[in-house]
Write an enzyme that holds these catalytic residues in place. Structure first.
Site, PDB file in Angstrom:
ATOM      1  N   LYS A  59       0.434  -0.919  -0.104  1.00  0.00           N
ATOM      2  CA  LYS A  59      -0.135   0.293   0.031  1.00  0.00           C
ATOM      3  C   LYS A  59       0.884   0.680   0.170  1.00  0.00           C
ATOM      4  O   LYS A  59       1.906   1.432   0.533  1.00  0.00           O
ATOM      5  CB  LYS A  59      -0.590   0.072   0.997  1.00  0.00           C
ATOM      6  CG  LYS A  59      -1.850   0.693   1.302  1.00  0.00           C
ATOM      7  CD  LYS A  59      -2.820   0.584   2.422  1.00  0.00           C
ATOM      8  CE  LYS A  59      -3.940   2.031   2.738  1.00  0.00           C
ATOM      9  NZ  LYS A  59      -5.075   1.641   3.859  1.00  0.00           N
ATOM     10  N   SER A 133      -9.520   1.924   3.033  1.00  0.00           N
ATOM     11  CA  SER A 133      -8.472   2.487   2.386  1.00  0.00           C
ATOM     12  C   SER A 133      -7.743   1.483   1.500  1.00  0.00           C
ATOM     13  O   SER A 133      -6.893   2.537   0.150  1.00  0.00           O
ATOM     14  CB  SER A 133      -7.938   3.774   2.560  1.00  0.00           C
ATOM     15  OG  SER A 133      -6.853   2.563   4.087  1.00  0.00           O
ATOM     16  N   SER A 157      -9.843  -1.138   6.912  1.00  0.00           N
ATOM     17  CA  SER A 157      -9.199  -1.177   5.425  1.00  0.00           C
ATOM     18  C   SER A 157      -8.727  -2.278   4.866  1.00  0.00           C
ATOM     19  O   SER A 157      -8.676  -2.364   3.771  1.00  0.00           O
ATOM     20  CB  SER A 157      -8.415   0.308   5.243  1.00  0.00           C
ATOM     21  OG  SER A 157      -9.311   1.358   5.291  1.00  0.00           O
TER      22      SER A 157
END
Length: 549
Positions: A59, A133, A157
């Site tokens: 990420k 996210s 997330s």
């Protein structure tokens, strides 16, 4: 398959799926191929690299040396001096990082659309959100580009994107996986998470990522012997769910019950009340602590690339009075006591991971309301210091449906064992290089397969030695004139069979194999056209007997 071959296949897959919004920065293919060659050479020299050739993504708020860390905001970018520990540990085990993935800016959101790099579309239906996210990481796994991906989870997330894309998302107990080298969202409750297509793959990756606990908790209550005890709330406490989702959830409950679990009632109220506090209360102020001063300066400088929804959430948090935080902490402590009391007589709480799966248009029309709804079941987990695991649980209207298991801190392994009862499984019959001890058997083990039985086929097949590398036999149906052939029947996750089929080389094919007891399972067969000049080895009765001749 060599690490180099896997890297080349991954870049070909990136081109084929044409989803540029997944990535913030991709490493140049020549650089990754050079790393893969080095991995292959080390394995050939006898080095033990348990994750050799496994590909992963990180990420975009996690440091990867050589790539900028942006947290989804180009103006925030910095060049990390080294990999974050979680990245470094996977690489030391032989895994290869392809790049950094898109996210809801500053990890603020559960939708996957709040990014200047574009909304990350769902892997199965591009009109729907991927979930955030950790959006890019989840979709990279779901589309088969990487084996693993790192995400973060503050409010869900690492779980909501897993549910929406039909993969596994593990949110470990807070502190088990280091967050050094990660841009914080709410530093006190952030967790680094892992996505994978199967639970065994996720667990293997986590085994290299974790650290010894840095804190002591009261010992867990002594578990009395007996079946797993699963807490399930009353239907009316789940609130409004998308069409078909309540039925899918009840199917998952019934699956656990059929597997022997003891289903027990639970009052979900303290969980949902705490979930609402994460954004509606004072706890969101910690997001301003993390990046608020940068955002204030960026706004003053009229910098490009700030997501307006994220900016609004974080800047509003600046003005929350300190007394509200103390009041919310007191209320949270009361709710946590109630929640843990509800969990005290259960091994895990089973919930839908999210209440529904919105479209991109629905999020655009109501970005705050839609996001708030998505966190109904996930927001409270880190506030209560719990462990969680999101796994696929079938489909609704041809889209993935997922459930989540939640338990006290440090019950991570327990949750994984319970989750195994929810995996849809299929059987696979093998007669050659996938047999126990043979070169391709690790492919089955990596998919979480387990040996069910050793048997023989019905006497309707002939076996041929094919000139392949590694050597493998070809099983061909002939009817009359056939013989019984030694076979193994394995059980593996249904999605694992799909992955295996996607890599099946010519002239092998998947078909229905008849066993000696007249049952049938999927199994590996060979196209008859490949038998020219192939030695008929049927008389040996099986591949292993032929090799030992």
């Amino acid at each position: 398959m060599s690490a180099l071959s896997r890297v080349r296949a991954a870049y070909a897959r990136i081109e084929a799926v044409d989803r540029p919004e997944i990535w913030i920065d991709l490493r140049p293919q020549p650089d990754v191929e050079a790393e893969a060659r080095a991995i292959d050479a080390r394995v050939a020299a006898g080095d033990r690299l348990p994750l050799a050739g496994h590909l992963f993504a990180a990420k975009g708020n996690i440091d990867v040396a050589g790539l900028p860390t942006t947290a989804g905001c180009p103006a925030y970018a910095y060049e990390p001096e080294s990999d974050a520990p979680v990245v470094a540990r996977l690489r030391r085990a032989g895994a290869i990082v392809l790049g950094t993935t898109n996210l809801d800016q500053f990890a603020t959101g559960l939708v996957g659309t709040r990014s200047p790099h574009g909304a990350v579309r769902n892997a199965h239906d591009p009109s729907r959100i991927s979930g955030g996210s950790s959006s890019g990481s989840a979709v990279a796994v779901a589309l088969g580009i990487v084996d693993l991906a790192l995400g973060t989870d503050t409010a869900g997330s690492g779980r909501v994107p897993a549910a929406f894309n039909g993969i596994v998302g593990v949110k470990p107990t807070r502190g088990l996986v280091p967050t050094t080298g990660v841009v914080p969202a709410c530093a006190s409750i952030d967790c680094v998470t892992v996505f994978a297509r199967t639970l065994p793959e996720a667990e293997q990756a986590l085994s290299f990522m974790t650290s010894p606990p840095t804190r002591e908790l009261p010992p867990l209550p002594q578990r009395t012997p007996g079946p797993w005890r699963i807490a399930v709330p009353p239907r009316d406490q789940l609130g409004e769910l998308d069409e078909g989702w309540a039925e899918a959830y009840e199917t998952a409950v019934e699956q656990l019950h059929s597997a022997g679990a003891d289903i027990r009632p639970l009052d979900l109220t303290p969980f949902t009340e705490a979930a609402a506090m994460l954004y509606e209360g004072a706890f969101v102020a910690e997001r301003y602590t993390a990046v608020g001063s940068f955002i204030d300066k960026a706004i003053a400088a009229e910098a490009d690339g700030l997501d307006p929804t994220v900016t609004g959430i974080i800047t509003r948090a600046r003005d929350i009075p300190a007394h509200q935080l103390y009041a919310d902490q007191d209320r949270l402590a009361t709710l946590r006591t109630r929640a843990l009391a509800e969990l005290a007589d259960a091994d895990a709480l089973l919930l839908p991971t999210a209440p529904g799966h919105p479209t991109l248009a629905e999020v655009a029309a109501d970005p705050l309301g839609t996001n708030a709804r998505l966190g109904r079941f996930t927001n409270s987990t880190n506030l209560f210091d719990l462990a969680a695991l999101a796994v696929p649980a079938g489909e609704v209207n041809a889209l993935p449906f997922g459930v989540m298991l939640i338990g006290p801190a440090f019950t991570d392994d327990r949750l994984a064992r319970i989750a195994e009862l929810l995996r849809p499984e299929t059987q696979l019959t093998v007669v050659g290089a996938h047999l126990t001890g043979q070169p391709l058997n690790p492919q089955l083990l990596a998919l979480g397969a387990r040996l069910d039985q050793t048997t023989t086929t019905a006497p309707v097949y002939r076996l041929h030695a094919l000139p392949t590398e590694p050597p493998k036999p070809g099983l061909v149906y002939v009817g009359e004139g056939g013989a019984e052939i030694e076979a193994e029947v394995w059980r593996l996750p249904t999605e694992g069979l799909g992955r295996l089929l996607a890599t099946l080389p010519h002239p092998m094919a998947l078909g229905s194999v008849q066993l000696s007891d007249d049952t049938r399972t999927p199994g590996f067969l060979c196209e008859p056209s490949a038998l020219t000049n192939a030695e008929d080895i049927t008389s040996y009765g099986g591949w292993r007997a032929y090799l030992n001749r």
